[in-house]
Design an enzyme around this catalytic site. Structure first.
Site, short mmCIF file in Angstrom:
data_model
loop_
_atom_site.label_atom_id
_atom_site.label_comp_id
_atom_site.label_asym_id
_atom_site.label_seq_id
_atom_site.Cartn_x
_atom_site.Cartn_y
_atom_site.Cartn_z
N ASP A 75 0.87 -1.27 0.11
CA ASP A 75 -0.17 -0.04 0.07
C ASP A 75 0.91 1.03 0.06
OD1 ASP A 75 -1.80 -2.05 0.57
OD2 ASP A 75 -2.81 -1.07 2.24
N ARG A 235 -9.54 0.77 9.92
CA ARG A 235 -8.28 1.07 9.74
C ARG A 235 -8.23 2.30 8.28
NH1 ARG A 235 -8.30 -4.66 8.68
NH2 ARG A 235 -8.40 -5.03 6.40
N GLU A 328 -11.72 -0.74 1.62
CA GLU A 328 -10.60 -0.56 2.20
C GLU A 328 -10.14 0.77 1.56
OE1 GLU A 328 -8.57 -4.24 3.94
OE2 GLU A 328 -8.41 -4.47 1.64
C1 FRU Z 1 -4.82 -3.12 1.91
C2 FRU Z 1 -4.58 -3.46 3.42
C3 FRU Z 1 -5.08 -2.34 4.39
C4 FRU Z 1 -4.34 -2.41 5.35
C5 FRU Z 1 -3.14 -3.17 5.07
C6 FRU Z 1 -2.24 -3.95 5.75
O1 FRU Z 1 -4.10 -4.08 1.08
O2 FRU Z 1 -5.44 -4.44 3.74
O3 FRU Z 1 -6.47 -2.24 4.44
O4 FRU Z 1 -4.03 -1.14 5.96
O5 FRU Z 1 -3.46 -3.72 3.70
O6 FRU Z 1 -1.33 -4.84 5.30
#
Ligand code: FRU
Length: 481
Positions: A75, A235, A328
């Site tokens: 990310d 998150r 997300e």
């Molecule tokens: C998206 C995700 C986010 C999280 C991160 C954890 O790829 O699932 O929601 O913050 O990756 O690795």
């Protein structure tokens, strides 16, 4: 367009704006998300891409470059301002990525329990096809952030050289077991921020002086807690200003509907079928399928002080109850269309988080309305804006265990993030069995009136440079030191 035979019609959405503090939550309905299959081709050979090229990410080559030899990268976000502009700071482009050590003895799929925020920089006038991103290391000193794992967020340049890093503070109690393939103790999750300073000189970019604050933990009413569901999501904070509400700072984030796991029951408004639609499902049928286990939402919060250290929850702006369990990395992208501000809500989701009876690809989903809180119209009627090439006629899978007869690129990329100009960056996960951990080629989508199309004239057949996150606003001078 004429309804696809055998499929229900999508829900009617007005796009009307509501007061951000009111309790109207827009629904991404089953009727909406059923349009993904309605628009998919049921006649392709097994394993081919069944989705329209307009919403399919072009194929990433298997011999993609490794962005960094020491860390996996996933990310990623740019240094921005409160209007989602991407900021060049004193002549440097700066990006922030979740990173994990490639040499610590765990695999790529164990990255989540070992995640830290790292940063990269390069000269703003660099050639994106040739010049590598320089790795600056971890953003925060060891053992200084809230929690033991740093998950996604966003970074804003404030006054002068102050930066606010909004992030997810996740605390795992069983990292060793998880790295060994076991584990399962629910983590704590909080939304946090760190205020620090950015410095740039002829040697590059550094950060220091971070002071961390915990901002929000789920309330169990609007946003699910770990006690209610060990697999909860809380998150990915993203903050922004809304020209319709000057002086306020808002935050969108990923949540789940507050309730004990399994207690929620699907409602007619989650299904969203039109009266008399012969292809509608009944509420009993949907509830009997267990679709109520999937309760994604996009949360909203508003800052209560200028320092952005105090926040108040507002009701979610979007829910995907009985449709999908994860929405997300939400972001709000405001685009002027015919003299009017249109609010695009983008969020990423997976195929394995869809509810029973629903099917869609890994990728980015979009919704358009007249305000931050509005009766959002799903883009392209379905919500799908850009997905990895997938044969949606075959059952859903996860990146860790894809079957050989599925399209080898169904998990080629994830964590798509829409930048100014419709440039979409993401990270490479699995290209025909070659695991990633590097940034994907950036692609471009053109969108207006809630309809989007991959721009195949961009780059090479639609694939731009790898990790292309250009800046569109400069601050602090031209970088001639
Ligand atoms: C998206 C995700 C986010 C999280 C991160 C954890 O790829 O699932 O929601 O913050 O990756 O690795």
């Amino acid at each position: 367009p004429a309804p696809a035979p055998g499929f229900p019609l999508p829900t009617k959405h007005t796009q009307k704006a509501y007061d951000p503090a009111s309790d109207f939550t827009s629904k991404w309905t089953r009727a909406d998300a059923k349009q993904i299959m309605a628009q998919s081709d049921s006649t392709v050979k097994p394993g081919e891409n069944s989705m329209s090229p307009d919403v399919t990410m072009p194929e990433i080559p298997e011999d993609f470059p490794t962005m960094n030899d020491d860390v996996w990268v996933w990310d990623t976000w740019s240094l921005t301002d409160e209007h989602a502009n991407q900021i060049s700071y004193k002549g440097y482009d700066v990006i922030f990525s979740l990173v994990a050590d490639r040499h610590a003895g765990y695999g790529f799929d164990q990255r989540h329990w070992n995640a830290r925020i790292g940063y990269f920089f390069r000269k703003t006038n660099a050639d994106p096809a040739k010049d590598k991103w320089n790795y600056g290391g971890h953003l925060f000193l060891d053992n200084t952030s809230i929690g033991n794992t740093e998950w996604s967020g966003s970074t804003r340049l404030m006054k002068g050289n102050q930066v606010n890093v909004f992030y997810t503070a996740t605390t795992f109690y069983d990292v060793k077991e998880r790295n060994a393939g076991g584990g399962g103790i629910a983590p704590d999750a909080a939304i946090a921020k760190a205020l620090g300073k950015i410095h740039a000189d002829e040697n590059g970019v550094t950060f220091d002086g971070f002071k961390h604050h915990k901002l929000l933990e789920p309330d169990g009413k609007m946003y699910q807690t770990k006690e209610q569901n060990p697999g909860f999501a809380f998150r990915d904070p993203y903050t922004f200003a809304d020209p319709a509400h000057p002086g306020k700072t808002f935050m969108v984030f990923e949540g789940n509907t507050g309730a004990k796991r399994g207690d929620y029951r699907c409602k007619n408004e989650d299904l969203g079928y039109r009266k008399g639609d012969p292809n509608a499902e009944s509420l009993d049928e949907v509830n009997n399928s267990g679709a109520y286990y999937q309760t994604a939402n996009v949360g909203l919060a508003v800052a209560e002080n200028k320092d952005l250290t105090k926040w108040k929850f507002l009701p979610p702006i979007l829910s995907g109850n009985c449709v999908n369990d994860q929405t997300e990395r939400p972001q709000i992208f405001i685009q002027n269309e015919g003299g009017k501000n249109k609010y695009y809500l983008f969020t990423i989701s997976h195929q394995f988080t869809y509810a029973a009876g629903m099917r869609g690809p890994d990728g980015v989903y979009g919704f358009v309305g007249d305000g931050v809180r509005s009766d959002y119209q799903p883009m392209n009627n379905s919500g799908l804006a850009l997905g990895s090439p997938t044969d949606l006629n075959l059952p859903s899978e996860s990146p860790e265990a894809p079957t050989p007869n599925q399209n080898g690129r169904q998990f080629q990329a994830y964590s798509h993030y829409v930048q100014p100009g419709g440039l979409v960056q993401s990270f490479i996960d699995n290209v025909n069995g070659v695991r990633g951990g590097s940034l994907s080629p950036t692609v471009k989508i053109n969108f207006r009136d809630g309809v989007s199309q991959v721009d195949r004239s961009f780059g090479k057949n639609g694939l731009g440079p790898f990790g292309y996150l250009p800046t569109n606003v400069s601050v602090g001078g031209n970088g001639l030191y």
